[in-house]
Design a protein around this motif. Structure first.
Motif, mmCIF file in Angstrom:
data_model
loop_
_atom_site.group_PDB
_atom_site.id
_atom_site.type_symbol
_atom_site.label_atom_id
_atom_site.label_comp_id
_atom_site.label_asym_id
_atom_site.label_seq_id
_atom_site.Cartn_x
_atom_site.Cartn_y
_atom_site.Cartn_z
ATOM 1 N N ALA A 841 24.003 -19.501 21.264
ATOM 2 C CA ALA A 841 23.282 -18.305 20.869
ATOM 3 C C ALA A 841 23.850 -17.750 19.567
ATOM 4 O O ALA A 841 23.130 -17.519 18.605
ATOM 5 C CB ALA A 841 23.365 -17.275 21.965
ATOM 6 N N GLN A 842 25.208 -17.581 19.546
ATOM 7 C CA GLN A 842 25.783 -16.966 18.348
ATOM 8 C C GLN A 842 25.560 -17.825 17.116
ATOM 9 O O GLN A 842 25.557 -17.329 16.010
ATOM 10 C CB GLN A 842 27.303 -16.779 18.492
ATOM 11 N N GLN A 843 25.432 -19.131 17.306
ATOM 12 C CA GLN A 843 25.401 -20.010 16.141
ATOM 13 C C GLN A 843 24.013 -20.150 15.551
ATOM 14 O O GLN A 843 23.855 -20.666 14.467
ATOM 15 C CB GLN A 843 25.877 -21.395 16.535
ATOM 16 N N ASN A 844 23.023 -19.689 16.314
ATOM 17 C CA ASN A 844 21.674 -19.898 15.805
ATOM 18 C C ASN A 844 21.320 -18.934 14.681
ATOM 19 O O ASN A 844 20.285 -19.020 14.065
ATOM 20 C CB ASN A 844 20.645 -19.794 16.926
ATOM 21 N N VAL A 845 22.202 -17.963 14.461
ATOM 22 C CA VAL A 845 21.986 -17.065 13.332
ATOM 23 C C VAL A 845 22.055 -17.925 12.073
ATOM 24 O O VAL A 845 23.023 -18.644 11.860
ATOM 25 C CB VAL A 845 23.107 -15.997 13.290
ATOM 26 N N ALA A 846 21.017 -17.847 11.260
ATOM 27 C CA ALA A 846 20.978 -18.726 10.086
ATOM 28 C C ALA A 846 22.147 -18.412 9.155
ATOM 29 O O ALA A 846 22.474 -17.245 8.955
ATOM 30 C CB ALA A 846 19.660 -18.544 9.367
ATOM 31 N N PRO A 847 22.759 -19.446 8.578
ATOM 32 C CA PRO A 847 23.858 -19.193 7.641
ATOM 33 C C PRO A 847 23.306 -18.461 6.413
ATOM 34 O O PRO A 847 22.128 -18.630 6.090
ATOM 35 C CB PRO A 847 24.343 -20.596 7.278
ATOM 36 N N PRO A 848 24.146 -17.653 5.751
ATOM 37 C CA PRO A 848 23.655 -16.938 4.572
ATOM 38 C C PRO A 848 23.042 -17.957 3.613
ATOM 39 O O PRO A 848 23.669 -18.963 3.294
ATOM 40 C CB PRO A 848 24.931 -16.311 3.990
ATOM 41 N N GLN A 849 21.782 -17.713 3.206
ATOM 42 C CA GLN A 849 21.079 -18.716 2.388
ATOM 43 C C GLN A 849 21.724 -18.854 1.020
ATOM 44 O O GLN A 849 21.643 -17.953 0.191
ATOM 45 C CB GLN A 849 19.604 -18.306 2.235
ATOM 46 N N LYS A 850 22.406 -19.985 0.833
ATOM 47 C CA LYS A 850 22.815 -20.303 -0.545
ATOM 48 C C LYS A 850 21.551 -20.797 -1.221
ATOM 49 O O LYS A 850 20.694 -21.402 -0.579
ATOM 50 C CB LYS A 850 23.876 -21.417 -0.540
ATOM 51 N N LYS A 851 21.432 -20.566 -2.502
ATOM 52 C CA LYS A 851 20.240 -21.060 -3.200
ATOM 53 C C LYS A 851 20.242 -22.591 -3.134
ATOM 54 O O LYS A 851 21.265 -23.214 -3.353
ATOM 55 C CB LYS A 851 20.280 -20.643 -4.671
ATOM 56 N N ALA A 852 19.082 -23.160 -2.813
ATOM 57 C CA ALA A 852 18.999 -24.618 -2.830
ATOM 58 C C ALA A 852 19.151 -25.082 -4.273
ATOM 59 O O ALA A 852 18.457 -24.584 -5.158
ATOM 60 C CB ALA A 852 17.666 -25.060 -2.280
ATOM 61 N N ASP A 853 20.103 -26.026 -4.492
ATOM 62 C CA ASP A 853 20.306 -26.460 -5.877
ATOM 63 C C ASP A 853 19.727 -27.848 -6.112
ATOM 64 O O ASP A 853 20.078 -28.514 -7.049
ATOM 65 C CB ASP A 853 21.809 -26.438 -6.212
ATOM 66 N N GLY A 854 18.845 -28.310 -5.207
ATOM 67 C CA GLY A 854 18.251 -29.621 -5.410
ATOM 68 C C GLY A 854 17.562 -30.096 -4.139
ATOM 69 O O GLY A 854 17.364 -29.318 -3.206
ATOM 70 N N ILE A 855 17.198 -31.358 -4.116
ATOM 71 C CA ILE A 855 16.543 -31.936 -2.929
ATOM 72 C C ILE A 855 17.242 -33.250 -2.596
ATOM 73 O O ILE A 855 17.612 -34.012 -3.499
ATOM 74 C CB ILE A 855 15.041 -32.205 -3.193
ATOM 75 N N LEU A 856 17.408 -33.502 -1.265
ATOM 76 C CA LEU A 856 18.011 -34.751 -0.816
ATOM 77 C C LEU A 856 16.880 -35.689 -0.393
ATOM 78 O O LEU A 856 16.016 -35.306 0.393
ATOM 79 C CB LEU A 856 18.932 -34.438 0.383
ATOM 80 N N TYR A 857 16.853 -36.905 -0.992
ATOM 81 C CA TYR A 857 15.804 -37.865 -0.626
ATOM 82 C C TYR A 857 16.419 -39.032 0.168
ATOM 83 O O TYR A 857 17.508 -39.494 -0.163
ATOM 84 C CB TYR A 857 15.150 -38.441 -1.891
ATOM 85 N N VAL A 858 15.697 -39.481 1.217
ATOM 86 C CA VAL A 858 16.135 -40.692 1.917
ATOM 87 C C VAL A 858 14.948 -41.638 2.058
ATOM 88 O O VAL A 858 13.796 -41.199 2.163
ATOM 89 C CB VAL A 858 16.700 -40.379 3.324
ATOM 90 N N LEU A 859 15.271 -42.929 2.065
ATOM 91 C CA LEU A 859 14.219 -43.936 2.212
ATOM 92 C C LEU A 859 14.325 -44.526 3.623
ATOM 93 O O LEU A 859 15.380 -45.017 4.018
ATOM 94 C CB LEU A 859 14.437 -45.044 1.175
ATOM 95 N N LEU A 860 13.254 -44.418 4.428
ATOM 96 C CA LEU A 860 13.316 -44.875 5.816
ATOM 97 C C LEU A 860 12.469 -46.122 6.024
ATOM 98 O O LEU A 860 11.366 -46.237 5.499
ATOM 99 C CB LEU A 860 12.809 -43.769 6.754
ATOM 100 N N GLN A 861 12.995 -47.051 6.842
ATOM 101 C CA GLN A 861 12.274 -48.303 7.109
ATOM 102 C C GLN A 861 11.485 -48.228 8.420
ATOM 103 O O GLN A 861 10.505 -48.928 8.588
ATOM 104 C CB GLN A 861 13.263 -49.473 7.226
ATOM 105 N N ASN A 862 11.975 -47.421 9.410
ATOM 106 C CA ASN A 862 11.322 -47.427 10.734
ATOM 107 C C ASN A 862 11.585 -46.128 11.482
ATOM 108 O O ASN A 862 12.346 -45.275 11.022
ATOM 109 C CB ASN A 862 11.825 -48.619 11.561
ATOM 110 N N ALA A 863 10.965 -45.995 12.643
ATOM 111 C CA ALA A 863 11.044 -44.740 13.411
ATOM 112 C C ALA A 863 12.463 -44.495 13.928
ATOM 113 O O ALA A 863 12.904 -43.350 14.023
ATOM 114 C CB ALA A 863 10.073 -44.799 14.584
ATOM 115 N N LEU A 864 13.188 -45.587 14.291
ATOM 116 C CA LEU A 864 14.553 -45.405 14.808
ATOM 117 C C LEU A 864 15.412 -44.719 13.743
ATOM 118 O O LEU A 864 16.155 -43.782 14.025
ATOM 119 C CB LEU A 864 15.167 -46.760 15.185
ATOM 120 N N GLN A 865 15.273 -45.196 12.478
ATOM 121 C CA GLN A 865 16.079 -44.581 11.417
ATOM 122 C C GLN A 865 15.735 -43.101 11.275
ATOM 123 O O GLN A 865 16.604 -42.274 11.042
ATOM 124 C CB GLN A 865 15.825 -45.298 10.083
ATOM 125 N N LYS A 866 14.457 -42.766 11.455
ATOM 126 C CA LYS A 866 14.074 -41.364 11.337
ATOM 127 C C LYS A 866 14.809 -40.522 12.390
ATOM 128 O O LYS A 866 15.347 -39.453 12.100
ATOM 129 C CB LYS A 866 12.560 -41.213 11.514
#
Length: 926
Positions: A841-866
């Protein structure tokens, strides 16, 4: 002879030597049965009185102390018993037992209230061998000794298990070391063990052999039964192995021939022989290390007419005695059950509530539930409950409980039975009741009734049918030395049909009926432990823990129990802790001996120094004053366990500095010895010690160190902030074990078999794990999961491991679903099926939003990897969005994950690269 010569043609002298030895041996084992080899008892006080006279004097004198008013009935029982004891030649026997029990009490060694059938003797009660009033409990002397069947009586006496040896030493001193010996025990090859042994000789790998025997049921089973279809212990997989695997078949065939053969010898847990002359005149001896035992086991010795005593070590007596001492020291109260009695209603309420942790005989889950159902109100109820539950006739339990709730509805087949069966609500629970029925209904003597009881416990059909005839129509019982005529039930005025029905009833009950003398004596201990637990719970549990201080699991089990009842467990402290756990203002202080790598002698040395010269001020002071006792490993354990927190430095600082400080101290010592006084010694009395100052370890690490050296967490628990707030869990590791008592009454933890194969869901952390590879190179994991109650081993096969490896390798609290598997007798296992992050319960409080400084991209081959990536992202919350490129039906799509992550965490990038390969993970700055 020729056969032998052929067999040994490579070594003909083997035959000649054997012959030579045989010729030298006289006929050794022809023992004259009629001679009495019990030692003749004597002591100074006895003067020139005979054994008979002395026993009689002691008994009458004791009787006056035991009973305020001696009725004619008591007097008659006493005369009757003394007569039979003398006629059977056992005056000396009683005196020998009285003597060592008395000696033990004088030495302050706790002695049990009695056990076994000896409690039925008023002579034994008068002279203090037993502590249970046989009249109050309706116990029969004939169950112990009678003329119709003269066999060696058997007094088993329980002593405090720590000091039991002192009683044996006393006997050796009194009767001579050649005349007293402990008894050998032969262990035989059991089904599982014999297959493993044969496999080892035939070079089968350990893992294969283990896999072969895992289907064999635990307990007394024979291999042919495991292979025989339709047999109770039949196991299809084992049969299949036997039929299809040639090597296994060869091993099992050989094992069948060897099964049940003696495998090794050990010392019998309790038996001691005391003889009039050196034992070696009657029986060969054998040396087992420093200990000398007889070469015959206890049954053989009885055949030879030697006097065998059981000196049993019972932990419960030690627990009670330790509790008395703690209560006396802390509260100044002397506890004496002779004055307190056994009628306290609150004690029975505690027993009925099921809160029976550490209560003798009532700790198992089944027993707790049964007592709650039974709602006992007095000692008789508890005695009956324990007797029924042990080997018990379960089908009669309902009858008993109903009879207790509605005594007016109990029906007795014959008016004579009411007296006998009233305390057990119409059920036959005890062997003594079987004997009383035979005596009242069929007019048997008690000795005859005992012959009948013995025949019933042996279950021989044809003998029992002959006995039925005597029971109904009279006659002489087979095996009756006195050849006395019994009148039988019909001549005694009992209707034939009723008597027949009664005999059937007895037959049904008799195989389960329990020895009441034994049950009553042990119930007294149950009551005493329940009393201590009720009025002095902390003192009593601490006494129990101190008796098991080297067993980390038991220590943790009972400390957790105390915690749950609201008692604070204080961490060990070099200036306040004692050697064992102690009580400090109603809290419990961890004992120094409970710390890993800390030896008993070292602790005693350190405590003696503290006593003499006061508290320790810092590490240097400790190292200087206890140089002889301390080594680096021990000091490190003391720091990790928190025992040096009182020096005012963080644990991290102490760990960083302790080795250097110890080195400084020892080099200073060396210099002093060599006489190299420096010029400044007079000016500077103490070279300053320098610490490598450091902030405290993170909580998680601090707890891990405590776990390592104390076997439990003291300053908190990794799951402290985690609560099952949705009540979704149906299991905790505390449910795995039931406490049961072994044949000596010592409690031991046994696994609750009913959990096998159950699917459970609970919250835990991974306390240890290792990755392994199958033969097909698939990854799987094994290790331990732990919650606040305890831990359980787990296995996670490759299907689940591929999906949840990120979670199971993290240190995060988890929710786990899996199936319990009890087939491996070494420990219970959980086969893990699904894992998710346990967010609090206590941890679900969202962390103070640091500004997003970019985007993380991943390449997936199949559902298991997802799935794998989803689980990984959840561990590293942050502000950066993560998008996946997935091919669906040949078309590439970008999908965003619901989780935002902390992309600056190198661990996250490592994990993703390990899952997907370096080229498939990319962080694009804005």
């Amino acid at each position: 002879g020729d056969e032998m010569a052929k067999l040994f043609d490579w070594c003909p002298e083997a035959i000649a030597s054997t012959r030579e030895i045989a010729d030298k041996v006289e006929d050794y084992f022809i023992v004259k049965r009629d001679e009495n080899i019990i030692p003749i008892y004597s002591n100074e006080e006895m003067g020139c009185r005979t054994e008979q006279q002395y026993l009689s004097d002691l008994a009458w004198e004791g009787l006056r102390k035991r009973y305020s008013k001696i009725t004619p009935e008591i007097e008659e029982r006493m005369r009757y018993e003394l007569g039979i004891i003398h006629d059977c030649g056992y005056d000396g026997y009683f005196l020998i037992v009285w003597d060592y029990v008395n000696a033990a009490r004088k030495m302050g060694i706790p002695v049990g209230p009695g056990r076994g059938s000896g409690c039925g003797s008023i002579v034994a009660y008068s002279i203090g061998i037993t502590d249970i009033d046989p009249l109050k409990f309706n116990l029969l002397f004939e169950r112990f000794l009678n003329k119709e069947r003269v066999t060696m009586p058997d007094f088993d006496v329980d002593f405090c298990y720590v000091r039991r040896q002192e009683v044996i030493d006393y006997c050796i001193k009194k009767y001579g070391k050649d005349n007293v010996s402990q008894i050998i025990a032969y262990s035989t090859m059991s089904a599982k063990a014999v297959v493993k042994d044969v496999a080892r000789v035939m070079d089968v790998s350990y893992n294969d052999a283990n896999a072969w025997v895992k289907d064999i049921p635990v307990g007394k089973v024979l291999l042919p039964q495991v292979l025989a279809q339709g047999a109770e212990n039949y196991r299809a997989d084992f049969k299949k192995l036997y039929d299809e695997n040639a090597q296994a078949r060869e091993v099992i065939d050989m094992a069948i021939k060897l099964e049940g053969m003696p495998r090794q010898t050990s010392m019998h847990a309790a038996g001691v022989v005391i003889c009039r002359e050196p034992i070696v005149n009657y029986c060969a001896l054998s040396r087992n290390g420093p200990i000398v035992t007889t070469q015959f086991d206890k049954n053989m010795l009885e055949e030879l007419g030697l006097l065998k005593m059981d000196f049993l070590g019972l932990k419960t007596l030690t627990d009670i005695d330790e509790a008395y001492k703690l209560i006396k020291a802390d509260k100044g109260v002397d506890i004496d059950f002779d004055k307190l009695g056994y009628e306290d209603k609150k004690v029975f309420e505690l027993i009925a509530s099921g809160d029976c942790e550490a209560v003798f005989q009532l700790e198992s889950g089944g027993m707790k539930r049964f007592m709650a159902q039974l709602q006992p109100e007095n000692l008789e109820d508890v005695t009956a409950g324990i007797s029924m539950f042990r080997p018990g006739p379960m089908q009669f339990i309902d009858m008993f409980v109903n009879g207790k709730r509605h005594p007016e509805k109990v029906v007795y087949d014959h008016p004579l039975l009411e007296d006998i069966l009233k305390t057990t609500y119409g059920c036959i629970v005890y062997q003594e009741q079987v004997m009383q029925i035979a005596q009242k209904i069929a007019g048997f003597s008690f000795g005859g009734a005992d012959i009948m009881r013995r025949a019933m416990s042996k279950k021989k059909k044809e003998i029992l049918e002959i006995m039925r005839g005597v029971f109904l129509d009279g006659g002489v019982l087979e095996g009756d030395a006195t050849q006395k005529m019994n009148i039988g039930a019909v001549a005694n005025g009992v209707d034939r049909a009723v008597a027949n029905h009664l005999f059937d009833q007895i037959m049904k009950f008799a195989e389960y009926a329990f020895n009441k003398s034994h049950a009553a004596a042990y119930t007294v201990l149950t009551y005493q432990t329940a009393y201590l637990k009720l009025y002095y719970p902390t003192h009593y549990i601490v006494a129990v823990v101190n008796n098991r201080i080297t067993n980390a699991d038991e220590v943790k089990h009972y400390m957790n129990y105390l915690r749950e009842t609201g008692v604070k467990i204080l961490p060990p402290d070099i200036n306040h802790s004692k050697k064992l756990f102690s009580i400090e203002n109603n809290d419990v202080r961890y004992g120094l001996m409970g710390i890993k790598n800390v030896g008993e002698q070292a602790i005693e040395g350190i405590l003696a120094e503290r006593e003499l010269n006061g508290e320790f001020h810092d590490i240097k002071d400790l190292a200087e004053r206890c140089a002889g006792q301390l080594n680096k490993r021990m000091l490190e354990s003391l720091i990790k366990g928190g025992a040096l927190d009182c020096f005012g430095k963080t644990r991290a600082t102490l760990i960083a500095s302790y080795e250097r400080i110890m080195d400084t101290v020892s080099s200073e010592k060396r210099n002093k010895v060599l006489g190299q006084l420096s010029l400044f010694d007079e000016l500077i009395s103490d070279s300053q010690i320098s610490y490598t100052e450091s902030g405290e370890y993170p909580k998680r690490m601090q707890l891990a160190f405590e776990k390592e050296v104390l076997g439990m967490y003291i300053s908190g628990h990794p799951l402290d902030d985690f609560i099952d707030d949705k009540n979704e869990f149906d299991f905790d590791t505390g449910m795995l074990y039931d406490e049961t008592a072994d044949e000596f009454g010592n409690s031991e933890m046994t696994v609750d078999e009913s959990l096998n194969g159950k699917t459970v869901h609970f919250g835990c952390i991974v306390s240890s794990m290792e990755k392994k590879l199958t033969k097909k190179q698939q990854k799987f994991a094994v290790g331990k999961l732990e919650d606040k109650r305890g831990s359980i081993a787990f296995t996670m096969y490759s299907r689940a491991y591929d999906r949840f490896s990120a979670l199971i390798e993290s240190d995060a609290p988890l929710k786990v679903t899996g199936k319990i598997d009890l087939s491996d007798e070494s420990e219970p296992k959980l086969v893990v099926e699904t894992v998710e992050l346990w967010q609090n319960a206590q941890q679900n409080v969202a962390p103070p939003q640091k500004k997003a400084d970019g985007i993380l991209y991943v390449l997936l081959q199949n559902a298991l990897q997802k799935e794998q990536v989803t689980e990984t992202l959840r561990l590293y919350e942050g502000a950066t969005p993560c998008q996946a490129q997935i091919k669906i039906n040949g078309v590439s799509k970008l999908v965003e994950f619901p989780q935002r992550v902390d992309a600056s965490n190198p661990e996250l990038m490592d994990r993703l690269c390990e899952l997907l390969g370096r080229g498939s993970v990319k962080f694009v700055k804005k």
